[in-house]
Enzyme design. Structure first.
Site, mmCIF file in Angstrom:
data_model
loop_
_atom_site.group_PDB
_atom_site.id
_atom_site.type_symbol
_atom_site.label_atom_id
_atom_site.label_comp_id
_atom_site.label_asym_id
_atom_site.label_seq_id
_atom_site.Cartn_x
_atom_site.Cartn_y
_atom_site.Cartn_z
ATOM 1 N N SER A 146 22.408 115.506 -19.639
ATOM 2 C CA SER A 146 23.885 115.338 -20.715
ATOM 3 C C SER A 146 24.756 114.908 -19.790
ATOM 4 C CB SER A 146 23.897 116.439 -21.571
ATOM 5 O OG SER A 146 25.605 115.529 -22.221
ATOM 6 N N TYR A 159 28.155 124.243 -24.780
ATOM 7 C CA TYR A 159 26.814 122.280 -24.652
ATOM 8 C C TYR A 159 27.281 122.120 -23.028
ATOM 9 C CZ TYR A 159 24.332 118.542 -24.713
ATOM 10 O OH TYR A 159 22.876 117.372 -24.725
ATOM 11 N N ALA A 161 29.120 123.439 -19.991
ATOM 12 C CA ALA A 161 28.601 124.985 -19.572
ATOM 13 C C ALA A 161 27.463 124.512 -19.367
ATOM 14 C CB ALA A 161 29.319 126.007 -19.836
ATOM 15 N N SER A 162 26.746 124.613 -19.898
ATOM 16 C CA SER A 162 24.974 125.049 -20.367
ATOM 17 C C SER A 162 24.443 123.879 -18.903
ATOM 18 C CB SER A 162 24.326 125.186 -21.635
ATOM 19 O OG SER A 162 24.384 123.168 -22.086
HETATM 20 N N1 NAP Z 1 20.824 113.113 -28.488
HETATM 21 C C1 NAP Z 1 21.886 113.355 -27.433
HETATM 22 O O1 NAP Z 1 22.751 112.171 -27.959
HETATM 23 C C2 NAP Z 1 21.527 113.784 -26.047
HETATM 24 C C3 NAP Z 1 22.397 113.527 -24.918
HETATM 25 C C4 NAP Z 1 22.730 114.255 -23.635
HETATM 26 C C5 NAP Z 1 21.202 114.738 -23.944
HETATM 27 N N2 NAP Z 1 20.639 115.092 -24.803
HETATM 28 C C6 NAP Z 1 20.187 116.315 -24.013
HETATM 29 O O2 NAP Z 1 18.225 115.761 -24.370
HETATM 30 C C7 NAP Z 1 17.464 116.972 -24.585
HETATM 31 C C8 NAP Z 1 16.508 116.576 -26.120
HETATM 32 O O3 NAP Z 1 17.211 116.544 -27.094
HETATM 33 P P1 NAP Z 1 16.757 115.025 -28.493
HETATM 34 O O4 NAP Z 1 17.893 114.881 -28.422
HETATM 35 O O5 NAP Z 1 16.002 115.057 -28.221
HETATM 36 O O6 NAP Z 1 17.630 116.355 -29.348
HETATM 37 P P2 NAP Z 1 16.069 116.956 -30.805
HETATM 38 O O7 NAP Z 1 15.618 115.760 -31.546
HETATM 39 O O8 NAP Z 1 17.016 117.784 -31.400
HETATM 40 O O9 NAP Z 1 15.057 117.955 -30.290
HETATM 41 C C9 NAP Z 1 15.044 118.690 -29.925
HETATM 42 C C10 NAP Z 1 13.332 119.233 -28.712
HETATM 43 O O10 NAP Z 1 13.979 120.940 -28.253
HETATM 44 C C11 NAP Z 1 13.222 121.411 -29.104
HETATM 45 N N3 NAP Z 1 14.231 122.790 -28.740
HETATM 46 C C12 NAP Z 1 14.746 123.011 -29.360
HETATM 47 N N4 NAP Z 1 15.285 124.352 -29.260
HETATM 48 C C13 NAP Z 1 14.337 125.276 -28.426
HETATM 49 C C14 NAP Z 1 13.665 126.726 -28.111
HETATM 50 N N5 NAP Z 1 14.373 127.723 -28.212
HETATM 51 N N6 NAP Z 1 12.390 125.981 -27.102
HETATM 52 C C15 NAP Z 1 11.834 124.964 -27.215
HETATM 53 N N7 NAP Z 1 11.522 124.065 -27.476
HETATM 54 C C16 NAP Z 1 12.920 124.279 -28.308
HETATM 55 C C17 NAP Z 1 14.099 121.313 -30.596
HETATM 56 O O11 NAP Z 1 11.916 121.935 -30.969
HETATM 57 P P3 NAP Z 1 12.168 122.514 -31.627
HETATM 58 O O12 NAP Z 1 12.737 122.539 -32.766
HETATM 59 O O13 NAP Z 1 9.960 123.191 -32.629
HETATM 60 O O14 NAP Z 1 11.235 124.429 -30.987
HETATM 61 C C18 NAP Z 1 12.693 119.364 -30.062
HETATM 62 O O15 NAP Z 1 11.580 119.381 -29.932
HETATM 63 C C19 NAP Z 1 18.369 117.687 -25.483
HETATM 64 O O16 NAP Z 1 18.414 118.838 -23.938
HETATM 65 C C20 NAP Z 1 19.604 118.107 -25.547
HETATM 66 O O17 NAP Z 1 20.873 118.224 -25.133
HETATM 67 C C21 NAP Z 1 20.330 115.173 -26.015
#
Ligand code: NAP
Length: 271
Positions: A146, A159, A161-162
């Site tokens: 991110s 977040y 930090a992670s």
């Molecule tokens: N959207 C943004 O603005 C943005 C920006 C920068 C970076 N990111 C990064 O992009 C990645 C994907 O996020 P997204 O935006 O697509 O969000 P999302 O739609 O909420 O998807 C998150 C995914 O991670 C899974 N997940 C959550 N906790 C989990 C666990 N303990 N074990 C296994 N799977 C888990 C969720 O499925 P379950 O809940 O079914 O486990 C889901 O498939 C993340 O790493 C996020 O930090 C997102």
């Protein structure tokens, strides 16, 4: 020929958002997918969608319900993938949860600990168990970080930090793997329109429920997935997304307090 045809890909966080878009696009290229997340039903939907999208090009897909914060489940994910396909070519560490709360407004630290276990340790566990297989295929590791891995952002202490931890880990691992032929591609998206904000940890530790971001004004999950796969195919070391992210990297070196103000304004405006 597509970079991911018959490429065996372990993809975490595949049930929604960016991961779901990555799964679909990989299937369209004919990848052989092991889709991981916690929710079985949504993973099953993702498998059906991938099989339909990639039927003409021989895509395959299995659902492997996995909580990445549990090392044993990450090991089982790798073992299940190898049992099904015989190898692993690519690991995409995408699973993640976010937060949206000032540090001084948090009721306790449980949410921050959970974020670190999922976003950072989850990626470490999957990588640890997949690495021997990736060395055999001279494969690829992808980390979805991110822009908060590049700079501080208010409401994101735990977040950011992670994601900084992810960046430090994978930047170090990339150097270690130089002679093994395994590439490490880190991607740094800005705001992407997904459900991540609704599930984000709020001040009371519970999911936020509503997104404070103007979701229709930010990058789509499809575009983020497309850029991510292009960078991974080319074995790029990193990809910083959005004009603000690209400019911010350099600005931070010469005017860090201006970068802080830009980050604060982005959170206030929700875009
Ligand atoms: N959207 C943004 O603005 C943005 C920006 C920068 C970076 N990111 C990064 O992009 C990645 C994907 O996020 P997204 O935006 O697509 O969000 P999302 O739609 O909420 O998807 C998150 C995914 O991670 C899974 N997940 C959550 N906790 C989990 C666990 N303990 N074990 C296994 N799977 C888990 C969720 O499925 P379950 O809940 O079914 O486990 C889901 O498939 C993340 O790493 C996020 O930090 C997102």
């Amino acid at each position: 020929m597509s970079s991911f045809k018959q490429n065996v890909v372990v993809l975490t966080g595949a049930s929604s958002g960016i991961g779901r878009a990555l799964a679909r696009q990989l299937a369209e290229q004919g990848a052989w997918l092991a889709l991981a997340a916690r929710s079985r039903d949504e993973l099953d939907d993702a498998v059906h969608e991938c099989l339909a999208a990639g039927r003409a090009v021989g895509a395959r897909a299995i659902a492997v319900p996995t909580d990445v914060s549990d090392e044993a489940q990450c090991r089982a994910l790798v073992e299940r993938t190898v049992a099904e396909y015989g190898r692993i070519d690519t690991l995409v560490n995408n699973a993640g949860i976010s937060m949206w709360a000032r540090f001084d407004a948090l009721r306790d630290l449980a949410g921050l600990e959970r974020i670190m276990r999922v976003n950072y340790l989850g990626a470490v566990y999957c990588t640890f168990h997949a690495l021997p297989h990736l060395k055999r295929t001279r494969g690829r590791i992808v980390g979805v970080a991110s822009l908060t891995a590049k700079t501080g952002v208010p409401t994101r202490t735990g977040y950011a930090a992670s994601k900084h931890a992810m960046a430090g880990f994978f930047d170090s691992l990339r150097i270690e793997l130089q002679d093994d032929g395994v590439s490490v591609t880190m991607v740094y998206p800005g705001f992407v329109a997904t459900g991540v904000r609704r599930h984000a940890v709020g001040p009371d530790g519970r999911p936020l429920g509503e997104s404070p971001v103007q979701e229709d004004a930010v990058m789509s999950a499809d575009e983020c997935a497309r850029l991510t796969l292009r960078a991974a195919a080319r074995r790029k070391r990193e990809l910083v997304m959005t004009a603000r992210g690209k400019v911010g990297q350099w600005l931070r070196l010469v005017a860090p307090s201006l970068t802080d103000r830009i980050a604060a304004r982005a959170i206030a405006r929700g875009r």
